[in-house]
Every structure is written in C-alpha cells, then in structure tokens.
Write an enzyme that holds these catalytic residues in place. Structure first.
Site, PDB file in Angstrom:
ATOM      1  N   HIS A  13       0.821  -1.467   0.126  1.00 55.56           N
ATOM      2  CA  HIS A  13      -0.058  -0.275  -0.224  1.00 55.56           C
ATOM      3  C   HIS A  13       0.625   0.947  -0.109  1.00 55.56           C
ATOM      4  O   HIS A  13       1.299   1.539   1.157  1.00 55.56           O
ATOM      5  CB  HIS A  13      -1.006   0.288   1.592  1.00 55.56           C
ATOM      6  CG  HIS A  13      -1.493   1.052   1.140  1.00 55.56           C
ATOM      7  ND1 HIS A  13      -3.326   1.629   1.650  1.00 55.56           N
ATOM      8  CD2 HIS A  13      -1.472   2.253   1.353  1.00 55.56           C
ATOM      9  CE1 HIS A  13      -3.775   2.604   1.720  1.00 55.56           C
ATOM     10  NE2 HIS A  13      -2.153   3.305   1.518  1.00 55.56           N
ATOM     11  N   HIS A  15       1.617   5.552  -1.824  1.00 51.58           N
ATOM     12  CA  HIS A  15       0.901   6.557  -2.624  1.00 51.58           C
ATOM     13  C   HIS A  15       2.457   7.091  -2.944  1.00 51.58           C
ATOM     14  O   HIS A  15       3.590   7.273  -2.370  1.00 51.58           O
ATOM     15  CB  HIS A  15       0.651   7.527  -1.328  1.00 51.58           C
ATOM     16  CG  HIS A  15      -0.776   7.084  -1.282  1.00 51.58           C
ATOM     17  ND1 HIS A  15      -2.261   7.569  -1.194  1.00 51.58           N
ATOM     18  CD2 HIS A  15      -0.813   6.919   0.413  1.00 51.58           C
ATOM     19  CE1 HIS A  15      -3.141   7.305  -0.925  1.00 51.58           C
ATOM     20  NE2 HIS A  15      -2.285   6.476  -0.476  1.00 51.58           N
ATOM     21  N   LEU A  16       2.619   7.260  -3.916  1.00 48.84           N
ATOM     22  CA  LEU A  16       3.991   7.840  -5.038  1.00 48.84           C
ATOM     23  C   LEU A  16       3.655   9.363  -5.396  1.00 48.84           C
ATOM     24  O   LEU A  16       4.333   9.869  -6.219  1.00 48.84           O
ATOM     25  CB  LEU A  16       4.183   6.797  -6.008  1.00 48.84           C
ATOM     26  CG  LEU A  16       5.283   5.520  -5.750  1.00 48.84           C
ATOM     27  CD1 LEU A  16       5.325   4.787  -7.330  1.00 48.84           C
ATOM     28  CD2 LEU A  16       6.039   5.851  -4.949  1.00 48.84           C
ATOM     29  N   ARG A  17       2.198   9.516  -5.679  1.00 52.39           N
ATOM     30  CA  ARG A  17       1.407  10.821  -6.567  1.00 52.39           C
ATOM     31  C   ARG A  17       2.083  11.331  -7.537  1.00 52.39           C
ATOM     32  O   ARG A  17       2.305   9.934  -8.467  1.00 52.39           O
ATOM     33  CB  ARG A  17       2.206  12.187  -5.806  1.00 52.39           C
ATOM     34  CG  ARG A  17       1.908  11.787  -3.879  1.00 52.39           C
ATOM     35  CD  ARG A  17       0.789  11.484  -3.762  1.00 52.39           C
ATOM     36  NE  ARG A  17       0.496  11.948  -1.654  1.00 52.39           N
ATOM     37  CZ  ARG A  17       0.132  11.180  -1.226  1.00 52.39           C
ATOM     38  NH1 ARG A  17      -1.421  11.324  -1.675  1.00 52.39           N
ATOM     39  NH2 ARG A  17      -0.619  11.792   0.056  1.00 52.39           N
ATOM     40  N   ASN A  41      -5.098   7.433  -6.230  1.00 56.04           N
ATOM     41  CA  ASN A  41      -6.476   8.968  -5.331  1.00 56.04           C
ATOM     42  C   ASN A  41      -5.588   9.770  -5.824  1.00 56.04           C
ATOM     43  O   ASN A  41      -5.188  11.012  -5.496  1.00 56.04           O
ATOM     44  CB  ASN A  41      -6.117   8.812  -3.660  1.00 56.04           C
ATOM     45  CG  ASN A  41      -5.102   8.651  -3.597  1.00 56.04           C
ATOM     46  OD1 ASN A  41      -4.055   8.500  -3.548  1.00 56.04           O
ATOM     47  ND2 ASN A  41      -5.225   9.416  -2.201  1.00 56.04           N
ATOM     48  N   LYS A  99      -9.574  -0.505  -5.892  1.00 51.06           N
ATOM     49  CA  LYS A  99      -9.652   0.620  -4.912  1.00 51.06           C
ATOM     50  C   LYS A  99     -10.701   0.544  -4.328  1.00 51.06           C
ATOM     51  O   LYS A  99     -10.790   1.910  -5.172  1.00 51.06           O
ATOM     52  CB  LYS A  99      -8.121   1.674  -4.743  1.00 51.06           C
ATOM     53  CG  LYS A  99      -8.385   2.493  -2.983  1.00 51.06           C
ATOM     54  CD  LYS A  99      -8.043   1.413  -2.131  1.00 51.06           C
ATOM     55  CE  LYS A  99      -8.405   1.881  -1.063  1.00 51.06           C
ATOM     56  NZ  LYS A  99      -6.989   2.865  -0.392  1.00 51.06           N
ATOM     57  N   HIS A 136     -10.150   1.353   2.327  1.00 49.60           N
ATOM     58  CA  HIS A 136      -9.860   2.368   3.813  1.00 49.60           C
ATOM     59  C   HIS A 136     -11.317   1.575   4.304  1.00 49.60           C
ATOM     60  O   HIS A 136     -12.149   1.848   4.137  1.00 49.60           O
ATOM     61  CB  HIS A 136     -10.216   2.904   2.051  1.00 49.60           C
ATOM     62  CG  HIS A 136     -10.058   4.087   3.739  1.00 49.60           C
ATOM     63  ND1 HIS A 136      -8.663   4.612   3.623  1.00 49.60           N
ATOM     64  CD2 HIS A 136     -10.584   4.638   5.004  1.00 49.60           C
ATOM     65  CE1 HIS A 136      -8.467   5.962   4.690  1.00 49.60           C
ATOM     66  NE2 HIS A 136      -9.496   6.090   5.842  1.00 49.60           N
ATOM     67  N   HIS A 174      -4.378  -0.600   5.779  1.00 51.28           N
ATOM     68  CA  HIS A 174      -3.418   0.061   7.296  1.00 51.28           C
ATOM     69  C   HIS A 174      -4.307  -0.038   8.274  1.00 51.28           C
ATOM     70  O   HIS A 174      -5.197   0.872   8.686  1.00 51.28           O
ATOM     71  CB  HIS A 174      -3.497   1.146   7.293  1.00 51.28           C
ATOM     72  CG  HIS A 174      -4.582   2.040   5.964  1.00 51.28           C
ATOM     73  ND1 HIS A 174      -6.204   2.267   5.653  1.00 51.28           N
ATOM     74  CD2 HIS A 174      -4.593   2.561   4.832  1.00 51.28           C
ATOM     75  CE1 HIS A 174      -6.927   2.823   5.210  1.00 51.28           C
ATOM     76  NE2 HIS A 174      -5.454   3.164   3.958  1.00 51.28           N
ATOM     77  N   LEU A 219      -4.979   8.942   8.161  1.00 57.44           N
ATOM     78  CA  LEU A 219      -5.931   8.149   7.605  1.00 57.44           C
ATOM     79  C   LEU A 219      -5.843   6.801   7.287  1.00 57.44           C
ATOM     80  O   LEU A 219      -5.522   6.814   6.771  1.00 57.44           O
ATOM     81  CB  LEU A 219      -7.516   9.303   7.436  1.00 57.44           C
ATOM     82  CG  LEU A 219      -7.537  10.374   8.111  1.00 57.44           C
ATOM     83  CD1 LEU A 219      -7.603  10.919   6.990  1.00 57.44           C
ATOM     84  CD2 LEU A 219      -7.991   9.959   9.632  1.00 57.44           C
ATOM     85  N   ASP A 247       1.409   2.541   3.037  1.00 50.56           N
ATOM     86  CA  ASP A 247       0.547   4.216   3.399  1.00 50.56           C
ATOM     87  C   ASP A 247       1.894   5.315   3.662  1.00 50.56           C
ATOM     88  O   ASP A 247       0.995   6.214   4.015  1.00 50.56           O
ATOM     89  CB  ASP A 247      -0.553   4.172   4.433  1.00 50.56           C
ATOM     90  CG  ASP A 247      -1.686   4.475   4.226  1.00 50.56           C
ATOM     91  OD1 ASP A 247      -1.370   5.296   2.904  1.00 50.56           O
ATOM     92  OD2 ASP A 247      -2.301   4.725   4.896  1.00 50.56           O
ATOM     93  N   HIS A 251       2.863  14.574   1.376  1.00 51.56           N
ATOM     94  CA  HIS A 251       2.298  15.896   1.669  1.00 51.56           C
ATOM     95  C   HIS A 251       3.509  16.741   1.660  1.00 51.56           C
ATOM     96  O   HIS A 251       4.568  17.227   2.682  1.00 51.56           O
ATOM     97  CB  HIS A 251       1.285  16.375   2.543  1.00 51.56           C
ATOM     98  CG  HIS A 251       0.128  15.015   2.136  1.00 51.56           C
ATOM     99  ND1 HIS A 251      -0.586  15.603   1.787  1.00 51.56           N
ATOM    100  CD2 HIS A 251      -0.367  13.744   3.109  1.00 51.56           C
ATOM    101  CE1 HIS A 251      -1.037  14.463   1.142  1.00 51.56           C
ATOM    102  NE2 HIS A 251      -1.091  14.105   2.044  1.00 51.56           N
ATOM    103  N   ALA A 263      -3.735  14.926   5.699  1.00 50.03           N
ATOM    104  CA  ALA A 263      -2.984  12.983   6.403  1.00 50.03           C
ATOM    105  C   ALA A 263      -2.475  12.866   5.634  1.00 50.03           C
ATOM    106  O   ALA A 263      -1.926  12.438   4.504  1.00 50.03           O
ATOM    107  CB  ALA A 263      -4.484  12.284   7.003  1.00 50.03           C
TER     108      ALA A 263
HETATM  109  O1  DOR Z   1      -3.268   9.129   5.917  1.00 49.64           O
HETATM  110  C1  DOR Z   1      -3.458   8.915   4.472  1.00 49.64           C
HETATM  111  N1  DOR Z   1      -3.253   9.137   3.843  1.00 49.64           N
HETATM  112  N2  DOR Z   1      -4.824   7.822   4.601  1.00 49.64           N
HETATM  113  C2  DOR Z   1      -5.011   8.442   3.703  1.00 49.64           C
HETATM  114  O2  DOR Z   1      -6.102   7.357   3.414  1.00 49.64           O
HETATM  115  C3  DOR Z   1      -4.698   8.388   2.655  1.00 49.64           C
HETATM  116  C4  DOR Z   1      -3.434   9.030   1.912  1.00 49.64           C
HETATM  117  C5  DOR Z   1      -3.394  10.110   1.509  1.00 49.64           C
HETATM  118  O3  DOR Z   1      -3.873  10.100   0.287  1.00 49.64           O
HETATM  119  O4  DOR Z   1      -2.579  10.993   1.305  1.00 49.64           O
HETATM  120 ZN    ZN Z   2      -3.091   5.481   1.954  1.00 51.25          ZN
END
Ligand code: DOR
Ligand code: ZN
Length: 344
Positions: A13, A15-17, A41, A99, A136, A174, A219, A247, A251, A263
C-alpha cells in the site's frame, strides 16, 4: 543477532503521487522494496485501465536507472466503474487490485463510493475473476466519532459486503484497531490485512500530547495504546493474514503544517530500519521476513522476490529528516527512537 538477510520486501500500500512529487519520492521506495501496490487517489483519480497503464509508465520514468522495482497498479472504484474494464485490466496484467474509498473518508476520496449497492455488480465480477479489493475501512457518518470509524465500518459495511459477495478477496488496508485485527484473523483465506509502519510505533498521544504534531496525523488516525499493541502482536506474530502496507503518503510540509493539515505519514525512507527495530524489541526478528516479504505475495498469488536484502545492526542510523522534491520538502516520519538496523 546483528545481521539478518531476508527476501527483498514489498510494500502492499503506497502513495507515489505524480509529477515533481513522484520524481522526488519514487527512489525512496525503489531503494529497498521490490514491488508496491500503488494507490490511485491522484487528482483526477485513476479510474480506467488506460489511465492505470499511463500512470505506470510515468512511475517507470521516475525510477532511478537500473532500479529493481515493479509498480503494481490499482483502479479507483467509483459508482460508475465498468466491471468489464476492471476484469479485462486484471487479465491483461495492467492492474493487481481495485481500491475502495468510502466517499469523503480521506485524501482525494470525493469520487469514492457512497451507495455500496451501486458497486455490487463490479464486486461480483471481481469475485468471479479473482480481482482483489483493497479497502479503506472507515465510515464517514458525522455522528460516528473518528476514533470509532474503523470498527463501525467493519460491522456496517465490510462484513455485509463480504457476506453478499462470497469469494471476493479483500485486503483490509492499514488496520488501526484491535477490532480490525480480530476481524481479519477470523476472515479465512479470502481476507488479508495490511499494517503500516507508523501504526506500529505511535498511538494517538503522539499526535496530541505536548502540542499538535501534524506529521503524525494520518487516516485512519492512530488510536489508543491497546490498539497499537494489538497491531504489534499481529504484525510480529508471523500470521499470514498480516503484511506490510506502509501507506507512505507524502505531502509537502506547508500542507502538513497548516490550519487544515493533510493526512499522511511519509515512511518510505526509513521503514525497513523501523520495522527491524520494532521486531527486535518484540523478540520476533525471525518473523520480519514473513510480514515484509512473504505474506503479501502469498495473498496476491505471487512468488516472493528472488533477491534479498541484508539488515545489519550497529550505531544509530542516519537518515534524512526531509526529502526535497520539486514540489517542496516532505518530512520523513520520526519514530522518536534511535534506529540501529541499516539496509546494506
Ligand atoms: O493518511 C492517509 N493519507 N490516509 C489515506 O487514506 C490517504 C493518504 C493520502 O493519500 O495522503
Ligand atoms: Zn493510503
């Protein structure tokens, strides 16, 4: 023990953006991990197989030359998702999972699901074709306290979905609660659960005691200590139900240190050192490989990675406190303890 060699780990799990952020942070995961399930996302979200294939190409472009890292793509489930597109994308090897975000539950989840009956056809087709569903697991009802949202989701949404769609392979992502651990354990071979690095280390005090600490806000939000201890026990037990999904969610600092902070904890850089420390503290180093490198591929029906990494214990490890990206600085998760295990 001062040295530990394990199969190359995977991150189930991540996030690479995209864009400049992707370019800055992809190397952080590629350094230690062989594969990762990539979250969809983005803005706009990855909703079609074409978008997933294009995103995968952008990730490959962002990797350092010669990196041994395979992004495993996902599609973002919406109430408009086409079941045939999902099944075909999985058959073609473009995606590894779908997802499910409850609409409004987290970052960029506005296009997620509000009426779960509207995705029943897609879920049935996924069960039939063996496409896993990453979930999620939080309700968004304003009358449910944020610390109860995972437990309530299990009762109100997840259990009914699994009963209505037998055979659907589900990953509870998560998990943050004892209820999540217990439900995952009782779910049989179609149910798995990922646990993040940070939820093994922090409880909710880390966010709120001694001033508000935005870099510990994610989150699902970290819960009470009893829940962290349940997660530790599950992760370090070797039980094949549980596997690593960091996860890791970057940011830039101005968006974290903000009146309405985003988050996400960014752990890609130091996850393996933290995990080794945690497993050593719990006298379970022998189960680190199961959690980080074996249980995940087994759930997804894949072979473990063919190569290995070696962790060596020594003086406290130095790692960057921030990663500079083209979008701005991203703070690396601070586990509030010295780390002694380095990946060599
Ligand atoms: O903390 C989190 N950040 N929880 C998520 O479900 C999404 C993620 C994000 O994309 O920043
Ligand atoms: Zn996530």
């Amino acid at each position: 023990m001062t040295q530990l060699t394990i199969r190359r780990p995977d991150d189930w799990h991540l996030h690479l953006r995209d864009g400049a952020m992707l370019a800055g942070i992809a190397p952080e995961s590629a350094r230690h991990f062989g594969r990762a399930i990539i979250m969809p996302n983005l803005v706009p979200p990855v909703v079609t197989s074409e978008q997933a294939a294009a995103y995968r190409a952008r990730i490959h472009d962002a990797l350092p030359l010669g990196a041994d890292f395979t992004p495993l793509m996902t599609l973002y489930l919406t109430e408009q998702t086409d079941a045939a597109d999902v099944v075909q994308a999985h058959k073609d090897g473009i995606i590894s999972a779908v997802k499910l975000y409850p609409a409004g539950a987290t970052t960029n989840s506005a296009s997620g699901v509000t009426d779960f009956d509207k995705v029943r056809g897609v879920l049935d087709a996924m069960a039939e074709a063996g496409v896993p569903l990453c979930v999620h697991g939080e309700v968004v009802d304003p009358d449910i306290d944020i610390f109860d949202r995972e437990a309530v989701f299990i009762d109100r949404v997840l259990d009914p979905i699994r009963k209505a769609t037998p055979g659907l392979r589900v990953i509870m992502e998560h998990i943050t609660t004892k209820q999540g651990v217990d439900y995952a354990r009782s779910g049989g071979e179609t149910l798995g659960a990922t646990i993040t690095t940070h939820h093994l280390v922090i409880n909710r005090n880390a966010i709120l005691v001694g001033g508000i600490k935005p870099h510990y806000y994610c989150l699902p939000v970290a819960k009470r200590e009893e829940h962290r201890l349940a997660l530790r026990e599950a992760a370090t037990s070797g039980d094949a139900t549980f596997f690593l999904g960091t996860d890791s969610a970057p940011h830039i600092d101005p968006l974290k240190e903000n009146g309405c902070g985003c988050a996400g904890c960014f752990t890609a850089t130091n996850t393996m050192s933290i995990l080794a420390e945690v497993f050593e503290q719990d006298e379970a180093l022998e189960n680190l490989e199961a959690f980080a490198s074996l249980n995940g591929p087994a759930f997804y029906g894949l072979e473990p990675n063919g190569t290995t990494i070696t962790l060596t214990k020594g003086d406290p490890v130095a790692y960057p406190t921030k990663i500079e990206t083209g979008d701005g600085p991203v703070t690396v998760f601070d586990p509030m303890m010295p780390l002694h295990w380095r990946v060599s």
